[in-house]
Design a protein around this motif. Sequence first.
Motif, PDB file in Angstrom:
ATOM      1  N   PHE A  36      15.891  50.854  48.173  1.00  0.00           N
ATOM      2  CA  PHE A  36      16.774  49.982  47.914  1.00  0.00           C
ATOM      3  C   PHE A  36      16.498  49.424  46.456  1.00  0.00           C
ATOM      4  O   PHE A  36      17.343  49.041  45.585  1.00  0.00           O
ATOM      5  CB  PHE A  36      16.379  48.383  48.786  1.00  0.00           C
ATOM      6  CG  PHE A  36      17.651  47.958  49.117  1.00  0.00           C
ATOM      7  CD1 PHE A  36      18.726  48.700  49.747  1.00  0.00           C
ATOM      8  CD2 PHE A  36      17.945  46.389  49.308  1.00  0.00           C
ATOM      9  CE1 PHE A  36      19.941  48.158  50.202  1.00  0.00           C
ATOM     10  CE2 PHE A  36      19.118  46.279  49.757  1.00  0.00           C
ATOM     11  CZ  PHE A  36      20.036  46.881  50.258  1.00  0.00           C
ATOM     12  N   PHE A  37      15.287  49.768  45.704  1.00  0.00           N
ATOM     13  CA  PHE A  37      14.923  49.578  44.396  1.00  0.00           C
ATOM     14  C   PHE A  37      16.026  50.607  43.819  1.00  0.00           C
ATOM     15  O   PHE A  37      16.719  50.438  42.694  1.00  0.00           O
ATOM     16  CB  PHE A  37      13.576  50.170  44.216  1.00  0.00           C
ATOM     17  CG  PHE A  37      13.416  50.139  42.641  1.00  0.00           C
ATOM     18  CD1 PHE A  37      12.629  49.155  41.981  1.00  0.00           C
ATOM     19  CD2 PHE A  37      13.260  51.233  41.783  1.00  0.00           C
ATOM     20  CE1 PHE A  37      12.060  48.956  40.912  1.00  0.00           C
ATOM     21  CE2 PHE A  37      13.163  51.346  40.659  1.00  0.00           C
ATOM     22  CZ  PHE A  37      12.552  50.325  39.781  1.00  0.00           C
ATOM     23  N   ILE A  38      16.129  51.983  44.298  1.00  0.00           N
ATOM     24  CA  ILE A  38      16.976  52.922  43.472  1.00  0.00           C
ATOM     25  C   ILE A  38      18.396  52.307  43.871  1.00  0.00           C
ATOM     26  O   ILE A  38      19.267  52.725  42.986  1.00  0.00           O
ATOM     27  CB  ILE A  38      16.979  54.290  44.322  1.00  0.00           C
ATOM     28  CG1 ILE A  38      15.675  54.631  43.678  1.00  0.00           C
ATOM     29  CG2 ILE A  38      17.976  55.233  43.709  1.00  0.00           C
ATOM     30  CD1 ILE A  38      15.134  55.914  44.621  1.00  0.00           C
ATOM     31  N   CYS A  39      18.863  51.901  44.772  1.00  0.00           N
ATOM     32  CA  CYS A  39      20.150  51.269  45.097  1.00  0.00           C
ATOM     33  C   CYS A  39      20.687  50.186  44.008  1.00  0.00           C
ATOM     34  O   CYS A  39      21.714  50.157  43.607  1.00  0.00           O
ATOM     35  CB  CYS A  39      20.336  50.614  46.499  1.00  0.00           C
ATOM     36  SG  CYS A  39      21.808  49.828  46.873  1.00  0.00           S
ATOM     37  N   THR A  95      25.412  50.521  51.579  1.00  0.00           N
ATOM     38  CA  THR A  95      24.105  50.701  51.988  1.00  0.00           C
ATOM     39  C   THR A  95      23.443  49.505  52.699  1.00  0.00           C
ATOM     40  O   THR A  95      22.601  49.683  53.530  1.00  0.00           O
ATOM     41  CB  THR A  95      23.026  51.248  50.685  1.00  0.00           C
ATOM     42  OG1 THR A  95      23.364  50.233  49.622  1.00  0.00           O
ATOM     43  CG2 THR A  95      23.549  52.446  50.033  1.00  0.00           C
ATOM     44  N   VAL A  96      24.182  48.325  52.385  1.00  0.00           N
ATOM     45  CA  VAL A  96      23.368  47.275  52.712  1.00  0.00           C
ATOM     46  C   VAL A  96      23.543  47.169  54.478  1.00  0.00           C
ATOM     47  O   VAL A  96      22.636  46.861  55.200  1.00  0.00           O
ATOM     48  CB  VAL A  96      24.254  45.960  52.384  1.00  0.00           C
ATOM     49  CG1 VAL A  96      23.575  44.545  52.888  1.00  0.00           C
ATOM     50  CG2 VAL A  96      23.885  45.676  50.603  1.00  0.00           C
ATOM     51  N   PRO A  97      24.849  47.128  55.162  1.00  0.00           N
ATOM     52  CA  PRO A  97      24.467  47.217  56.650  1.00  0.00           C
ATOM     53  C   PRO A  97      23.776  47.998  57.538  1.00  0.00           C
ATOM     54  O   PRO A  97      23.018  47.437  58.242  1.00  0.00           O
ATOM     55  CB  PRO A  97      26.396  47.241  57.141  1.00  0.00           C
ATOM     56  CG  PRO A  97      26.835  46.860  55.891  1.00  0.00           C
ATOM     57  CD  PRO A  97      26.052  47.376  54.660  1.00  0.00           C
ATOM     58  N   LEU A 151      14.603  44.311  41.462  1.00  0.00           N
ATOM     59  CA  LEU A 151      13.949  44.800  40.379  1.00  0.00           C
ATOM     60  C   LEU A 151      14.327  46.125  39.912  1.00  0.00           C
ATOM     61  O   LEU A 151      14.221  46.238  38.797  1.00  0.00           O
ATOM     62  CB  LEU A 151      12.417  45.011  41.020  1.00  0.00           C
ATOM     63  CG  LEU A 151      11.689  43.587  41.385  1.00  0.00           C
ATOM     64  CD1 LEU A 151      10.292  43.942  42.250  1.00  0.00           C
ATOM     65  CD2 LEU A 151      11.413  42.926  40.042  1.00  0.00           C
ATOM     66  N   GLY A 152      14.982  46.840  40.617  1.00  0.00           N
ATOM     67  CA  GLY A 152      15.600  48.043  40.254  1.00  0.00           C
ATOM     68  C   GLY A 152      16.668  47.854  39.476  1.00  0.00           C
ATOM     69  O   GLY A 152      16.840  48.495  38.333  1.00  0.00           O
ATOM     70  N   ALA A 153      17.404  46.866  39.741  1.00  0.00           N
ATOM     71  CA  ALA A 153      18.392  46.629  39.070  1.00  0.00           C
ATOM     72  C   ALA A 153      18.117  46.024  37.756  1.00  0.00           C
ATOM     73  O   ALA A 153      18.884  46.446  36.600  1.00  0.00           O
ATOM     74  CB  ALA A 153      19.466  45.431  39.453  1.00  0.00           C
ATOM     75  N   ALA A 202      16.428  59.063  46.781  1.00  0.00           N
ATOM     76  CA  ALA A 202      16.573  58.123  47.879  1.00  0.00           C
ATOM     77  C   ALA A 202      17.253  58.703  49.171  1.00  0.00           C
ATOM     78  O   ALA A 202      16.983  58.251  50.010  1.00  0.00           O
ATOM     79  CB  ALA A 202      17.593  56.802  47.273  1.00  0.00           C
ATOM     80  N   ALA A 203      18.350  59.527  49.009  1.00  0.00           N
ATOM     81  CA  ALA A 203      18.844  60.170  50.018  1.00  0.00           C
ATOM     82  C   ALA A 203      17.942  60.811  51.035  1.00  0.00           C
ATOM     83  O   ALA A 203      17.991  60.932  52.137  1.00  0.00           O
ATOM     84  CB  ALA A 203      19.909  61.196  49.544  1.00  0.00           C
TER      85      ALA A 203
END
Length: 428
Positions: free
Chosen positions: A246-249, A345-347, A375-377, A408-409
Motif C-alpha cells: 500500500f506504500f507503493i499504491c 486496490t482498496v476493496p 507515507l508512500g504518497a 508490488a504485484a
Amino acid sequence: MNWAARRLGGRFHYGWVVVAVVFFVLLAAAGTRATPSVMMIPLEHQFGWSRATISLAISVNIALYGLMGPFAAAAMQRFGVRPTLLTALVTMAAGVALSSMMTHPWQMILVWGVMVGGATGVAALSLSATIVTRWFTTHRGLAMGILTASSATGQLVFLPFLAAIAEKYGWQPVVFVVAAALAVVVLPVILLLPERPANLSLRPFGEAHDAPVAPPAPQQNPLKIAFDALFSASKTRDFWLLFFSFFICGASTNGYVGTHLIAMCGDYGMTEVQGASLLATMGIFDLFGTTLSGWLSDRFNSRVLLFWYYGLRGLSLIYLPHAFGIDFFGLPVFAVFYGLDWIATVPPTVRLATDVYGKERAPIVFGWVVAGHQLGAAFAAYGAGLLRSSLGTYTVASMISGGLCLVAALLVLRINRRPRAVGVQPAA
C-alpha cells in the motif's frame, strides 16, 4: 434517525443510507485533498514559490492524512463515528478558509499540511472500513468499492470546476468554494448517521438472526487501542506485506499522479483546465473500476486481483511519458487503463485485512496500512517535485513509480498464504 429507518426499513436496509451519507462526506474530503494540485501553478506565479516548496506542504498533508487513519478508527470506536467525523469536518472547513490569507510557504505547510491534512485523515479509508465492517456482513466488497469510488467522484466533480475558477479568478476563490462544500455535508451527518445498526434495532446487512451480538465499544484511550492493534499486527508477515504494497499504491496514485499530473500537463503546453479534465476523466473510469473491484472482491481471490491491478498500473505509468507524444490516442489510452484501477486496490486490500485480523480489529489495522499508503504518497509527492526541479522533466519519476508497482504485484501474492501468527485474533 429512527423515523428514517422506519420509513426505509420496508424497502431496503438502512446500511445503504449510511453508505450514501458517508459517500458524500468522502466526496467532499476528496475534493479538498485534490485542491492543492489546482493551486500549484497559481501559487507559483503569484508568490514565486518553487514547485518543490509547494510539494513539501502537499507531502505533509498527505503524510498526516495517512498517519491519522489508525487513531481516527480508534477514536470512532471509543467516542463514536458521528462526533469524531463532525469534529474533523469543522476543522477541515476552518483550515481551508484560513488558507485564503496565507502569504508565506510556512503558512501553507501549517494550514494545508498540518491542519487540513490531519482532519482529512478522519474522513478517509479508515472511515470506510469502519462503516463497512459495522453495517455489512455480506456485500462488504461492493459497499467498500462504492465508498472508495467517492475519491474518484470527488475529482470528477471538483477538479475541472476548481481549475476553471483558479484560471479565471485566482486561487483564493477556490478555497472558499471548497470550505462551503465541506460545511454543506455537516447536516446529513448530524441527521442521518447512527452509530451502529443496533441503535436502530437492526442487524448488519446479511447477518443471520442467531449471530453473536457485536461486543460493546472499548473504553480505553484511543491511542492505546491504536498502538495495541499495531503491536499485535506488526508481529505478522501479512501486515508488512499489506503495508509496503500500500506504500507503493500511495506513491503511484495520490503522491505522484494526483499531485503532479496537472503540472506535468503544463510542461507539455496544456492548460490547467485541460490537465484537470484529464484527471476528471480518469475519475470517471475509476468510479466504475473501483465499484467493480468491490464486486469482484466478494467473488474472487483478492491476491490475484491485486496482482493484476498493480501490474497494469505499473505498465501504464511506464507508458505515460510516451503518451504525450502520441496524437489523439496517447493520453486517452493512459486515462482509461490507469483510471480503471487507480484505487481499485482498496476493496481487495480491506478484504484481506478483514480475513486476517477479524472485523473488529481490521479497521484499525487497515488504518495503519493506510498510513503506509500515505507515507508512500508523501514520499512521491515531494520526490517527484525534487526530480522535476532538478531534471526539468517528470520522466524519471514516472519510470520509478511504474517499476515500484511491478514490485508490488509480486508482493501481494504472498499475503495470507500461511497460518495466522499467534496473538492476532481471527474473525469470530
